[in-house]
Design an enzyme around this catalytic site. Structure first.
Site, PDB file in Angstrom:
ATOM      1  N   GLU A 305       0.844  -1.188   0.000  1.00  0.00           N
ATOM      2  CA  GLU A 305       0.000   0.000   0.000  1.00  0.00           C
ATOM      3  C   GLU A 305       0.882   1.241   0.000  1.00  0.00           C
ATOM      4  O   GLU A 305       2.026   1.205   0.477  1.00  0.00           O
ATOM      5  CB  GLU A 305      -0.890   0.013   1.257  1.00  0.00           C
ATOM      6  CG  GLU A 305      -1.635  -1.287   1.535  1.00  0.00           C
ATOM      7  CD  GLU A 305      -2.907  -1.409   0.717  1.00  0.00           C
ATOM      8  OE1 GLU A 305      -3.267  -0.418   0.058  1.00  0.00           O
ATOM      9  OE2 GLU A 305      -3.524  -2.486   0.744  1.00  0.00           O
ATOM     10  N   LYS A 417       2.147  11.607 -10.473  1.00  0.00           N
ATOM     11  CA  LYS A 417       1.236  10.559 -10.950  1.00  0.00           C
ATOM     12  C   LYS A 417       1.942   9.693 -11.978  1.00  0.00           C
ATOM     13  O   LYS A 417       2.847  10.139 -12.686  1.00  0.00           O
ATOM     14  CB  LYS A 417      -0.012  11.181 -11.583  1.00  0.00           C
ATOM     15  CG  LYS A 417      -0.896  11.950 -10.618  1.00  0.00           C
ATOM     16  CD  LYS A 417      -2.135  12.473 -11.342  1.00  0.00           C
ATOM     17  CE  LYS A 417      -3.048  13.227 -10.383  1.00  0.00           C
ATOM     18  NZ  LYS A 417      -4.268  13.744 -11.086  1.00  0.00           N
ATOM     19  N   ASP A 454      11.236  -3.720 -16.074  1.00  0.00           N
ATOM     20  CA  ASP A 454       9.793  -3.679 -15.813  1.00  0.00           C
ATOM     21  C   ASP A 454       9.274  -2.241 -15.906  1.00  0.00           C
ATOM     22  O   ASP A 454       8.477  -1.797 -15.079  1.00  0.00           O
ATOM     23  CB  ASP A 454       9.490  -4.265 -14.430  1.00  0.00           C
ATOM     24  CG  ASP A 454       8.012  -4.606 -14.258  1.00  0.00           C
ATOM     25  OD1 ASP A 454       7.327  -4.832 -15.276  1.00  0.00           O
ATOM     26  OD2 ASP A 454       7.539  -4.650 -13.109  1.00  0.00           O
ATOM     27  N   GLY A 458       3.041   2.216 -15.349  1.00  0.00           N
ATOM     28  CA  GLY A 458       2.744   2.423 -13.935  1.00  0.00           C
ATOM     29  C   GLY A 458       3.971   2.682 -13.102  1.00  0.00           C
ATOM     30  O   GLY A 458       3.878   3.079 -11.942  1.00  0.00           O
TER      31      GLY A 458
END
Length: 605
Positions: A305, A417, A454, A458
């Site tokens: 989280e 973001k 990777d 995101g």
């Protein structure tokens, strides 16, 4: 009454009897094929003949089928089913045969049979089970564990006294084994006397790159610590004149008094790297950066989280638990230990000082890393549930964690973001986004042979500020690129590969075949498969071409997934860049592509 015989001497009575028999046989043969006009219900029940009358009852082929039809599916699924060529009026169900009564087996004459005795076998296996193997085979590595290239399979070593006693037993059993100078040679295990890693080892001035070996690096981890300060293997070798058993007992006593914590323990080492003696509480860590009551959850992932604490982001990852989190096996301490080392190593690139060969600020800044233990506090539960109401969480509720659950908390800079949710305004922003990512990968390649492996949309964060240019230092050359007020931050180094100068840290992706079985046509899944082709499933070696594959992926994302103000010429330029990337083998080569030439403000030798 006698009968007269004819001229041929044949008895007339015999001829009459023979003719009657032939007529009756002909009638029976014809009657078997004669269709019956009598309804089936009106027919009297047939009497089965006895075994002695010689009559075998026959069934008429013209008889109507039974009213109740037997399902073919049921009959075919019956074990020992009958042939499908059987007549329609015959019930195909297998007939149950009466069980035959088995007689007792004959008893042997003149000899009494004793029941079997397994005492010898039982004693043999008890002896085998009690014997302790001298060296156990290493267990196969689970997916998700990091590996060091300069280390072979890491095996959990037994207690020192046990290993020495086992060696002594084998020594007595094998007289052909010649004397050895040291016990370390006999045991076949190198002596390692390193101390646990401390925070001072991560000083940027003591970090060395693959090209320059001027420093001592932090990442060399004491996987097996067999000796202590007071008793070393080499000291035992000097006692060659003494009885070996006496030497073993001396070392065994010393090791018996030491606890398991004296040997390498991933969790203990992780605490040492984080400058902790015991795990902290969540409230104590959050209190360093803001009022704990004001924290907000801002995101989530499969393994953790993300909470906002003041100006920083706190990523919380559960570790060492025995139950699955969000459907995945929890990470182990050794995995996080390697990730901590990798994060701190990349953090050294942020030291933009004079005389530094490679530097950039694009990799996310790591402020602190802490080990925590315990349940989520009430203020964390509230922040988690507020996020769940607005966005619908896909993660398990933190209330399901046990009271003794362990976590690693990464305190990071707020990078903005991710590309997936960030809104690009125009082609200039898309262009500077690509040049910043490419330059950062080029600098990390030159410094540490770094491969992200990777870099999906995101794992790239974007934010806006007032800066017009950004500095990169690549192999001693300073570069200033236009930013148009946009800054990029690269995060998440779980799958990354790096050469710290002492160790090569990498994740063996061959242990996760599902990573390469994503949907066909999906850009991210196709990139994983292309990486596998480039590396030939050998993930330890350096293949900077994997960075170029992710640059091609990001160009595809800009063309297909992102909407921003652009012309047809801009799209042609992006497509041309993607084609030219095919010929580059590293980001260091790609940074000098003509697509980026207009973005360089100053290039200083």
């Amino acid at each position: 009454m006698g009968s007269k015989s004819g001229g041929n001497g044949v008895d007339l009575w015999s001829e009459i009897v023979a003719s009657d028999q032939q007529q009756s046989q002909a009638q029976v043969f014809y009657g078997r094929r004669k269709l019956s006009t009598t309804p089936p219900d009106a027919l009297p029940p047939k009497q089965s003949g006895s075994e002695g009358d010689g009559i075998r009852p026959r069934l008429s082929m013209a008889a109507p089928a039974p009213t109740k039809r037997i399902s073919w599916n049921r009959s075919l699924s019956t074990r020992g089913r009958t042939s499908i060529a059987v007549g329609t009026c015959i019930n195909p169900q297998p007939q149950v045969k009466p069980a035959k009564k088995r007689g007792k087996p004959p008893r042997p004459k003149g000899k009494v049979v004793q029941p079997p005795n397994f005492e010898k076998e039982r004693a043999y296996f008890e002896e085998v089970d009690a014997f302790e193997l001298l060296e156990e085979s290493p267990s196969p590595k689970k997916f998700g564990t990091w590996a060091g290239a300069n280390q072979t399979d890491v095996v959990a070593m037994t207690h020192l006294s046990t290993r020495l006693n086992n060696w002594l037993i084998s020594k007595k059993l094998n007289y052909s084994c010649g004397p050895s100078s040291t016990l370390s040679k006999i045991l076949g295990t190198p002596s390692i006397t390193q101390e646990p890693i401390g925070y001072d080892d991560f000083d940027s001035l003591s970090m060395r790159t693959p090209e320059k070996s001027s420093v001592k690096i932090s990442s060399h981890l004491p996987y097996v610590e067999i000796t202590s300060k007071s008793h070393k293997m080499e000291d035992v070798g000097k006692e060659g004149s003494e009885d070996l058993e006496v030497a073993v007992k001396k070392l065994s006593l010393a090791s018996a008094s030491s606890s398991d914590a004296d040997h390498f323990n991933p969790f203990t080492t992780l605490l040492a790297v984080c400058e902790q003696s015991v795990p902290s509480k969540f409230q104590d860590v959050f209190s360093k950066y803001c009022d704990p009551q004001n924290i907000l959850k801002i995101g989530e992932g499969t393994f953790g989280e993300a909470f906002m604490a003041g100006n920083y982001v706190c990523k919380i990852v559960p570790i060492d638990g025995d139950f699955r989190v969000n459907g995945e096996v929890q990470k182990r301490s050794e995995e996080l230990l390697e990730e901590v080392v990798l994060s701190r190593t990349l953090n050294c690139l942020r030291q933009c000082q004079e005389g530094v060969d490679n530097a950039c600020n694009t990799f996310i800044g790591t402020i602190d890393i802490m080990v925590c233990e315990g349940s989520y506090d009430a203020f964390m539960i509230k922040a988690w549930e507020d996020w769940d109401e607005k966005h619908g969480s896909e993660n398990d509720h933190p209330k399901e964690f046990p009271d003794k659950q362990r976590y690693v908390m990464f305190v990071l800079e707020h990078g903005g973001k991710d590309l997936e949710s960030f809104v690009l305004l125009n082609f200039n922003e898309a262009q500077t986004f690509l040049v910043q990512v490419t330059a950062a990968l080029a600098v990390a390649e030159a410094a540490y042979e770094f491969e992200h492996r990777d870099l999906h949309w995101g794992n790239v964060l974007l934010s806006r500020n007032g800066s017009a240019t950004l500095q990169f230092t690549l192999e001693g050359k300073k570069m200033f690129v236009r930013t148009f007020g946009l800054l990029v931050s690269i995060i998440d180094f779980t799958l990354s590969r790096i050469n710290t100068g002492e160790d090569i840290l990498f994740l063996d992706l061959s242990s996760d075949p599902y990573l390469f079985k994503g949907p066909r046509g999906d850009k991210q899944s196709e990139t994983y498969r292309k990486m596998k082709e480039v590396t030939e499933d050998c993930w330890e070696e350096s293949f900077p071409r994997t960075n170029v594959l992710w640059l091609q992926y990001l160009v595809d994302i800009l063309l297909l997934k992102k909407s921003f103000e652009r012309t047809s010429k801009n799209e042609r330029d992006l497509r041309s860049l993607k084609k030219r990337l095919d010929k580059y083998q590293s980001a260091k080569e790609a940074i000098f592509d003509p697509f980026f030439s207009d973005l360089f403000v100053i290039l200083v030798e």
